[in-house]
Motif scaffolding. Structure first.
Motif, mmCIF file in Angstrom:
data_model
loop_
_atom_site.group_PDB
_atom_site.id
_atom_site.type_symbol
_atom_site.label_atom_id
_atom_site.label_comp_id
_atom_site.label_asym_id
_atom_site.label_seq_id
_atom_site.Cartn_x
_atom_site.Cartn_y
_atom_site.Cartn_z
ATOM 1 N N PRO A 238 -123.892 -15.351 62.170
ATOM 2 C CA PRO A 238 -122.720 -15.951 61.535
ATOM 3 C C PRO A 238 -122.779 -17.479 61.475
ATOM 4 N N GLN A 239 -123.606 -18.115 62.256
ATOM 5 C CA GLN A 239 -123.695 -19.583 62.225
ATOM 6 C C GLN A 239 -124.333 -20.085 60.931
ATOM 7 N N ILE A 240 -124.950 -19.218 60.166
ATOM 8 C CA ILE A 240 -125.576 -19.626 58.912
ATOM 9 C C ILE A 240 -124.530 -20.000 57.871
ATOM 10 N N LEU A 241 -123.295 -19.509 58.042
ATOM 11 C CA LEU A 241 -122.234 -19.837 57.098
ATOM 12 C C LEU A 241 -121.871 -21.314 57.150
ATOM 13 N N ASP A 242 -122.055 -21.929 58.278
ATOM 14 C CA ASP A 242 -121.680 -23.330 58.434
ATOM 15 C C ASP A 242 -122.849 -24.297 58.217
ATOM 16 N N THR A 243 -123.978 -23.846 57.751
ATOM 17 C CA THR A 243 -125.134 -24.739 57.634
ATOM 18 C C THR A 243 -125.043 -25.681 56.446
ATOM 19 N N GLY A 244 -124.519 -25.208 55.362
ATOM 20 C CA GLY A 244 -124.478 -26.067 54.172
ATOM 21 C C GLY A 244 -123.115 -26.676 53.960
ATOM 22 N N SER A 245 -123.097 -27.853 53.392
ATOM 23 C CA SER A 245 -121.839 -28.527 53.085
ATOM 24 C C SER A 245 -121.369 -28.092 51.710
ATOM 25 N N PRO A 246 -120.065 -27.858 51.521
ATOM 26 C CA PRO A 246 -119.583 -27.478 50.205
ATOM 27 C C PRO A 246 -119.648 -28.638 49.209
ATOM 28 N N HIS A 247 -119.812 -29.835 49.688
ATOM 29 C CA HIS A 247 -119.843 -30.998 48.804
ATOM 30 C C HIS A 247 -121.238 -31.321 48.294
ATOM 31 N N LEU A 248 -122.250 -30.695 48.836
ATOM 32 C CA LEU A 248 -123.615 -31.016 48.430
ATOM 33 C C LEU A 248 -124.170 -30.005 47.427
ATOM 34 N N GLN A 249 -123.342 -29.429 46.611
ATOM 35 C CA GLN A 249 -123.765 -28.473 45.607
ATOM 36 C C GLN A 249 -124.209 -29.227 44.354
ATOM 37 N N PRO A 250 -125.367 -28.887 43.803
ATOM 38 C CA PRO A 250 -125.793 -29.546 42.569
ATOM 39 C C PRO A 250 -124.928 -29.108 41.390
ATOM 40 N N VAL A 251 -124.978 -29.831 40.316
ATOM 41 C CA VAL A 251 -124.175 -29.563 39.126
ATOM 42 C C VAL A 251 -124.591 -28.214 38.553
ATOM 43 N N GLY A 252 -123.571 -27.393 38.204
ATOM 44 C CA GLY A 252 -123.836 -26.089 37.600
ATOM 45 C C GLY A 252 -123.973 -24.963 38.608
ATOM 46 N N ARG A 253 -124.032 -25.258 39.849
ATOM 47 C CA ARG A 253 -124.183 -24.218 40.862
ATOM 48 C C ARG A 253 -122.835 -23.558 41.200
ATOM 49 N N VAL A 254 -121.750 -24.225 40.979
ATOM 50 C CA VAL A 254 -120.436 -23.685 41.294
ATOM 51 C C VAL A 254 -120.019 -22.786 40.136
ATOM 52 N N ALA A 255 -119.512 -21.640 40.422
ATOM 53 C CA ALA A 255 -119.100 -20.696 39.392
ATOM 54 C C ALA A 255 -117.882 -21.220 38.664
ATOM 55 N N ASP A 256 -117.854 -21.004 37.344
ATOM 56 C CA ASP A 256 -116.730 -21.432 36.510
ATOM 57 C C ASP A 256 -115.611 -20.413 36.679
ATOM 58 N N MET A 257 -114.489 -20.811 37.263
ATOM 59 C CA MET A 257 -113.376 -19.896 37.540
ATOM 60 C C MET A 257 -112.216 -20.120 36.575
ATOM 61 N N SER A 258 -112.412 -20.820 35.489
ATOM 62 C CA SER A 258 -111.308 -21.132 34.578
ATOM 63 C C SER A 258 -110.840 -19.906 33.808
ATOM 64 N N SER A 259 -111.691 -18.951 33.569
ATOM 65 C CA SER A 259 -111.293 -17.775 32.788
ATOM 66 C C SER A 259 -110.773 -16.643 33.668
ATOM 67 N N ALA A 260 -110.806 -16.836 34.977
ATOM 68 C CA ALA A 260 -110.347 -15.762 35.898
ATOM 69 C C ALA A 260 -108.834 -15.798 35.994
ATOM 70 N N ALA A 261 -108.239 -14.643 35.951
ATOM 71 C CA ALA A 261 -106.774 -14.545 36.065
ATOM 72 C C ALA A 261 -106.441 -13.616 37.255
ATOM 73 N N VAL A 262 -105.388 -13.964 37.918
ATOM 74 C CA VAL A 262 -104.971 -13.171 39.070
ATOM 75 C C VAL A 262 -104.120 -12.006 38.565
ATOM 76 N N ARG A 263 -104.502 -10.791 38.959
ATOM 77 C CA ARG A 263 -103.756 -9.604 38.556
ATOM 78 C C ARG A 263 -102.890 -9.145 39.740
ATOM 79 N N SER A 264 -101.711 -8.723 39.460
ATOM 80 C CA SER A 264 -100.841 -8.210 40.525
ATOM 81 C C SER A 264 -100.783 -6.697 40.422
ATOM 82 N N GLY A 265 -100.939 -6.049 41.578
ATOM 83 C CA GLY A 265 -100.771 -4.644 41.793
ATOM 84 C C GLY A 265 -101.328 -3.743 40.849
#
Length: 156
Positions: free
Chosen positions: A129-156
Motif C-alpha cells: 500500500p505504500q506505493i500509492l504515496d510514491t508519486g506526487s499528483p502535481h508532477l503529472q505530464p500534460v495529457g496524462r490526466v483523464a478528461d472528466m468534462s463529459s462525465a455526469a453524475v447519475r443518481s440512483g
C-alpha cells in the motif's frame, strides 16, 4: 500370668471361636431337601358367569347403553356446555393472538436469516500500500490526466 499360658489361652479361644463360628454357620442353614407339605384341600376358583369379572362386564355394558340412550344429542344446548362457554376465551381473540405470534415469529426468522447470511464488504487489499504515496499528483505530464468534462453524475 506367664507368657506361655497367655498364648495357650489365646490359641484355645481362637480354635473354640472358629469351631463355634463354623457350627453357627452350618446351623443357620436348613436342608434344601425338605419335603413340602401340599394341602389337598385347596380348591380352584369358581368358574362360570357368576364371577366378579362377568358381573362388572354386565354392569358396565348396562351403563354404556343407558348413557347412549339418555345422553343429550350434540345439537342440544346443555347447561354444562353453556357454563363452559361462559368461561372460555372467544375464538376471535385466539385468532388475533395467533396472528400476532405469527408476525413476530416471521420477523424473528427474517432477523435470524439476515444475521446468518451477513458478509463483510469486499475489500481489495494491496500487497504494497505504500506505493500509492510514491508519486506526487502535481508532477503529472500534460495529457496524462483523464478528461472528466463529459462525465455526469447519475443518481440512483
Amino acid at each position: 500370668m506367664s507368657l506361655a499360658r497367655a498364648s495357650l489361652l489365646l490359641r484355645q479361644k481362637h480354635t473354640v471361636g472358629s469351631v463355634s463360628l463354623i457350627q453357627r454357620r452350618f446351623a443357620s442353614h436348613d436342608s434344601h431337601a425338605h419335603d413340602e407339605h401340599h394341602d389337598d384341600t385347596h380348591y380352584s376358583r369358581e368358574a362360570g358367569f357368576s364371577t366378579p369379572f362377568w358381573r362388572n362386564t354386565v354392569l358396565l355394558s348396562l351403563l354404556a347403553v343407558g348413557f347412549y340412550k339418555w345422553a343429550p344429542s350434540p345439537n342440544q344446548d346443555v347447561y354444562l356446555t353453556r357454563w363452559l362457554a361462559q368461561y372460555t376465551t372467544p375464538s376471535e381473540i385466539w385468532a388475533a393472538i395467533n396472528e400476532k405470534h405469527l408476525l413476530l415469529s416471521q420477523q424473528a426468522s427474517d432477523n435470524a436469516i439476515l444475521q446468518a447470511d451477513a458478509k463483510r464488504p469486499n475489500v481489495h487489499r494491496y500487497r504494497y500500500p505504500q506505493i500509492l504515496d510514491t508519486g506526487s499528483p502535481h508532477l503529472q505530464p500534460v495529457g496524462r490526466v483523464a478528461d472528466m468534462s463529459s462525465a455526469a453524475v447519475r443518481s440512483g
